[in-house]
Design an enzyme around this catalytic site. Structure first.
Site, PDB file in Angstrom:
ATOM      1  N   HIS A 543      76.677  15.163  33.656  1.00  0.00           N
ATOM      2  CA  HIS A 543      77.402  13.931  33.328  1.00  0.00           C
ATOM      3  C   HIS A 543      78.916  14.127  33.280  1.00  0.00           C
ATOM      4  O   HIS A 543      79.569  13.639  32.354  1.00  0.00           O
ATOM      5  CB  HIS A 543      76.946  13.391  31.960  1.00  0.00           C
ATOM      6  CG  HIS A 543      75.509  12.981  31.900  1.00  0.00           C
ATOM      7  ND1 HIS A 543      74.868  12.655  30.723  1.00  0.00           N
ATOM      8  CD2 HIS A 543      74.582  12.836  32.882  1.00  0.00           C
ATOM      9  CE1 HIS A 543      73.616  12.323  30.979  1.00  0.00           C
ATOM     10  NE2 HIS A 543      73.404  12.438  32.285  1.00  0.00           N
TER      11      HIS A 543
HETATM   12  C1  LIG Z   1      70.865  15.706  38.813  1.00  0.00           C
HETATM   13  C2  LIG Z   1      71.487  14.563  38.082  1.00  0.00           C
HETATM   14  C3  LIG Z   1      70.750  13.877  37.130  1.00  0.00           C
HETATM   15  C4  LIG Z   1      71.332  12.805  36.450  1.00  0.00           C
HETATM   16  N1  LIG Z   1      70.549  12.036  35.640  1.00  0.00           N
HETATM   17  C5  LIG Z   1      71.062  10.879  35.145  1.00  0.00           C
HETATM   18  C6  LIG Z   1      70.223   9.944  34.508  1.00  0.00           C
HETATM   19  O1  LIG Z   1      69.009  10.102  34.430  1.00  0.00           O
HETATM   20  N2  LIG Z   1      70.798   8.813  34.012  1.00  0.00           N
HETATM   21  C7  LIG Z   1      72.133   8.586  34.092  1.00  0.00           C
HETATM   22  O2  LIG Z   1      72.598   7.577  33.561  1.00  0.00           O
HETATM   23  N3  LIG Z   1      72.946   9.450  34.727  1.00  0.00           N
HETATM   24  C8  LIG Z   1      72.432  10.565  35.291  1.00  0.00           C
HETATM   25  N4  LIG Z   1      73.225  11.399  36.009  1.00  0.00           N
HETATM   26  C9  LIG Z   1      74.651  11.079  36.111  1.00  0.00           C
HETATM   27  C10 LIG Z   1      74.944   9.876  36.979  1.00  0.00           C
HETATM   28  O3  LIG Z   1      74.040   9.782  38.043  1.00  0.00           O
HETATM   29  C11 LIG Z   1      76.386  10.020  37.502  1.00  0.00           C
HETATM   30  O4  LIG Z   1      77.243  10.131  36.397  1.00  0.00           O
HETATM   31  C12 LIG Z   1      76.818   8.833  38.339  1.00  0.00           C
HETATM   32  O5  LIG Z   1      75.916   8.613  39.391  1.00  0.00           O
HETATM   33  C13 LIG Z   1      78.226   9.095  38.889  1.00  0.00           C
HETATM   34  O6  LIG Z   1      78.686   7.949  39.532  1.00  0.00           O
HETATM   35  P1  LIG Z   1      80.078   7.943  40.338  1.00  0.00           P
HETATM   36  O7  LIG Z   1      80.161   6.650  41.013  1.00  0.00           O
HETATM   37  O8  LIG Z   1      81.146   8.335  39.386  1.00  0.00           O
HETATM   38  O9  LIG Z   1      79.935   9.143  41.363  1.00  0.00           O
HETATM   39  P2  LIG Z   1      78.802   9.412  42.443  1.00  0.00           P
HETATM   40  O10 LIG Z   1      77.609   8.567  42.212  1.00  0.00           O
HETATM   41  O11 LIG Z   1      78.598  10.890  42.450  1.00  0.00           O
HETATM   42  O12 LIG Z   1      79.439   8.922  43.797  1.00  0.00           O
HETATM   43  C14 LIG Z   1      80.463   9.548  44.482  1.00  0.00           C
HETATM   44  C15 LIG Z   1      80.238   9.300  45.957  1.00  0.00           C
HETATM   45  O13 LIG Z   1      81.409   9.601  46.662  1.00  0.00           O
HETATM   46  C16 LIG Z   1      81.086  10.347  47.831  1.00  0.00           C
HETATM   47  N5  LIG Z   1      82.254  11.128  48.162  1.00  0.00           N
HETATM   48  C17 LIG Z   1      82.841  12.108  47.434  1.00  0.00           C
HETATM   49  N6  LIG Z   1      83.945  12.561  48.045  1.00  0.00           N
HETATM   50  C18 LIG Z   1      84.079  11.839  49.182  1.00  0.00           C
HETATM   51  C19 LIG Z   1      85.032  11.831  50.223  1.00  0.00           C
HETATM   52  N7  LIG Z   1      86.073  12.652  50.201  1.00  0.00           N
HETATM   53  N8  LIG Z   1      84.855  10.973  51.257  1.00  0.00           N
HETATM   54  C20 LIG Z   1      83.794  10.119  51.278  1.00  0.00           C
HETATM   55  N9  LIG Z   1      82.859  10.098  50.314  1.00  0.00           N
HETATM   56  C21 LIG Z   1      83.002  10.935  49.267  1.00  0.00           C
HETATM   57  C22 LIG Z   1      79.908  11.177  47.389  1.00  0.00           C
HETATM   58  O14 LIG Z   1      79.189  11.692  48.480  1.00  0.00           O
HETATM   59  C23 LIG Z   1      79.143  10.178  46.547  1.00  0.00           C
HETATM   60  O15 LIG Z   1      78.286   9.392  47.324  1.00  0.00           O
HETATM   61  C24 LIG Z   1      72.678  12.467  36.696  1.00  0.00           C
HETATM   62  C25 LIG Z   1      73.416  13.156  37.657  1.00  0.00           C
HETATM   63  C26 LIG Z   1      72.824  14.178  38.359  1.00  0.00           C
HETATM   64  C27 LIG Z   1      73.614  14.887  39.418  1.00  0.00           C
END
Ligand SMILES: Cc1cc2nc3c(=O)[nH]c(=O)nc-3n(C[C@H](O)[C@H](O)[C@H](O)COP(=O)(O)OP(=O)(O)OC[C@H]3O[C@@H](n4cnc5c(N)ncnc54)[C@H](O)[C@@H]3O)c2cc1C
Length: 626
Positions: A543
């Site tokens: 997280h």
């Molecule tokens: C294994 C795991 C289990 C988890 N379990 C839970 C759970 O059960 N419940 C919960 O609430 N949270 C959970 N989390 C946490 C939650 O999923 C994340 O905090 C959340 O999805 C993050 O959202 P975000 O939009 O910040 O980033 P992300 O969802 O990580 O999105 C970032 C996106 O940007 C893309 N990206 C990055 N750099 C670039 C670039 N330079 N160019 C183009 N694209 C790029 C990536 O490929 C990705 O698709 C878990 C996370 C993981 C990894």
């Protein structure tokens, strides 16, 4: 369709020629592309210029792209480094199998001498989704909103518009909850894009967990409702037994919009600025070729709590001393990458029972279980593994009683239950696995992951290289504050109490007492032993947040303002988990989706788009029903 054909051709035609007619009809109407659940297309030919460029199609980015493209005269480009999700990533029970696959950035924390000591190289794995849907394709699907005080604190820090009362309508806006007992309350909604439901299958231990909570003096309650303290069956982002990622929820239904282009396998390398420091485009790498795309209005960075700060720094926005070290010209000197926060806890806290009621590989990887999933969307494959959640108060918690400091994830399984897959994804050293968990191969086990909700210890993200393809440095600094250990040790004691309740004693529950290699000098169940165990089997529950902190102008550590605009430049916002000023008290996926929803409305407001009434309606509905 049958009635249309009947009207057109009369009943006699239907009997014989229905199937060829259907086939022709479906081809003509491109049924697959109209199906709101079929996958979006990977746009091949990009325009030279778009109104908005969204970088990253994860939990927040998918929401932003979907909501901005509601404005028909705006063109929106979503750049996503990864591929599209698939049938395997859809299966809740196999969530762990997406880690270390092509869907994962496969990050690791830098080696440490004070945490992650049970892992190979003294580094913890930090999986992050590299796929359309981002980490919502890798996650355990647990749906938690955090505590109302989290958001009220954000507002108190100067983030106008982010109090609990102001963000709740955005949680409701997304939600399509499928459990009627929850939708009857003002805290849940139906009809949104994101399906939320209790997983359709659970082991007998799930109910024992709820009963244990009651014996310990906690209520069974909807921890996403008015009060967070208590025990609950997990609510999850699951639709008909399968994962409901943000790509499935927010992008698939709008994939036919002509003004939305989605470019997969496309990694943004740098945000480009003009002489007035306005973001004017992005350079990217697609299938090995470099390209440029320009924007008329804004670039929205939604690359997550690790990649967003990395990309900002590569583009000249970050701590000036650090950028200068790499020869990157400084456009805005901001504390990008600082303030890294993560939920951390004790991994591998295992209990044994005498009855065959736990979730073991030989029990769920069977033909009949798979068939039940494929044909009926039911059975053990539909559980994300975490069957119960609890929010508890240790003796250090806020005396109000409604701002718990520890969270439990309860699972009817443990490190040994899935062959060596959990060993692989946690990166456990052979010595640790062979000593502690291999002997449990034939045992019936369950586990609790006690987790620190608001860590005092914070870390940072920094560049290791100017090359965007090199992983940035991740320093979580777990346990630099002794209070974090103190709270967790109390949390572990509460977990041991769960096993001692009559609800679990009827299954003969007892803790697994083989001690952690490296901690043998301490007696089991002493403060010193648990501190040592925490520093060894340090468990990030993945997280990371807060590395592009939202804050008012007066806050020298803030990277974005409360409208998520990056300080010191124009036309650039960050919208993802990195903007949280402080980590929320709970799993962050739902809060990050909320951030995407709220940011979309902020952007529309800033560009003077007439407000849709839906959020106002949610707000009124909520306050009327209170
Ligand atoms: C294994 C795991 C289990 C988890 N379990 C839970 C759970 O059960 N419940 C919960 O609430 N949270 C959970 N989390 C946490 C939650 O999923 C994340 O905090 C959340 O999805 C993050 O959202 P975000 O939009 O910040 O980033 P992300 O969802 O990580 O999105 C970032 C996106 O940007 C893309 N990206 C990055 N750099 C670039 C670039 N330079 N160019 C183009 N694209 C790029 C990536 O490929 C990705 O698709 C878990 C996370 C993981 C990894």
């Amino acid at each position: 369709m049958a009635s249309i054909l009947t009207n057109l051709f009369g009943t006699s035609v239907l009997g014989f020629s229905l199937i060829p007619l259907l086939a022709i009809g479906l081809t003509v109407y491109k049924y697959n592309s109209l199906d709101p659940e079929s996958h979006p297309e990977n746009t091949q030919e990009l325009l030279q210029i778009y109104d908005f460029i969204v970088i990253g199609g994860g939990s927040a980015g998918a929401v932003i792209a979907s909501r901005l493209s509601e404005i028909a005269n705006w063109t929106v480009l979503l750049l996503e480094a990864g591929d599209d999700e698939n049938e395997i990533s859809d299966i809740p029970l196999l969530a762990g199998y997406t880690q270390l696959s092509k869907f994962d950035w496969k990050y690791q924390s830098s080696p440490s001498t004070t945490y992650c000591l049970a892992m190979v190289g003294d580094k913890c794995n930090w999986p992050r989704g590299k796929v359309l849907g981002g980490s919502s394709v890798l996650n355990a699907m647990i749906y938690v909103r955090g505590n109302r005080h989290d958001y009220d604190n954000w507002a108190r820090l100067g983030n106008n518009g982010w109090s609990y009362e102001e963000v709740l309508p955005y949680f409701l806006k997304s939600e399509d909850n499928r459990n009627p007992y929850l939708t009857r309350t003002p805290y849940h909604e139906t009809g949104g894009y994101l399906t939320v439901q209790e997983p359709p299958w659970r082991s007998p231990l799930a109910i024992a967990f709820l009963q244990a909570g009651q014996e310990m003096g906690y209520e069974n309650r909807d921890i996403n409702g008015f009060n967070q303290t208590g025990f609950m069956l997990s609510q999850a982002t699951i639709r008909r037994g399968s994962r409901c990622s943000t790509a499935k929820a927010f992008l698939r239904p709008v994939k036919n919009r002509l003004n939305l282009h989605i470019a997969m396998h496309t990694q943004a390398l740098k945000v480009l600025f003009n002489a007035e420091k306005r973001a004017i485009g992005v350079t990217f790498l697609r299938d090995g070729k470099q390209g440029i795309v320009r924007c008329r209005r804004e670039v929205i960075l939604s690359a997550g709590a690790i990649n967003s700060p990395q990309l900002l720094m590569l583009s000249g926005i970050g701590p000036s001393e650090h950028l200068t070290e790499f020869g990157i010209p400084v456009i805005s000197d901001l504390r990008v990458g600082d303030n890294l926060q993560d939920h951390v806890g004790l991994g591998g806290l295992t209990f044994l029972v005498n009855e065959q009621i736990t979730l073991k590989r030989e029990r769920f990887q069977t033909f009949s279980v798979m068939l039940e999933y494929i044909v009926k969307e039911k059975g053990p494959m539909t559980t994300p593994g975490v069957e119960g959640l609890a929010f508890l108060n240790t003796k250090y918690a806020n005396k109000s009683g409604d701002y718990p400091d520890v969270q439990f994830h309860f699972a009817p399984s443990s490190v040994n239950s899935d062959g060596d897959q959990i060993k692989k994804i946690t990166g456990l050293k052979d010595r640790v696995y062979n000593t502690m968990y291999k002997p449990l191969r034939n045992a019936e086990t369950w586990s609790i992951l006690p987790l620190l909700l608001r860590p005092k210890s914070t870390g940072w993200i920094r560049l290791k290289s100017k090359n965007p393809l090199v992983q940035p440095e991740i320093i979580p600094n777990y346990f630099t504050h002794k209070e974090d250990i103190d709270v967790l040790v109390e949390g572990i004691k509460l977990a041991l109490q769960v096993s001692n309740t009559s609800a679990f004693q009827r299954f003969g529950s007892r803790p697994h007492t083989i001690r952690m290699p490296g901690c043998h000098k301490y007696a089991f169940n002493t403060y010193e032993y648990w501190e040592c165990a925490l520093r060894h089997f340090t468990f990030t529950i993945y997280h990371p947040t807060s590395t592009c902190k939202m804050g008012p102008q007066r806050d020298p550590t803030a990277v974005v303002d409360p409208r998520l605009r990056v300080y010191g430049v124009k036309g650039l916002r960050v919208v993802d988990g990195s903007i949280m000023p402080t980590i929320v008290s709970g799993n962050p996926n739902a809060p990050i989706i909320m951030i995407g929803e709220k940011a979309s409305d902020i952007i529309k407001e800033d560009w003077r788009v007439k407000k849709k009434r839906s959020v106002e309606r949610e707000r009124t509905r909520f306050f009327l029903s209170k």
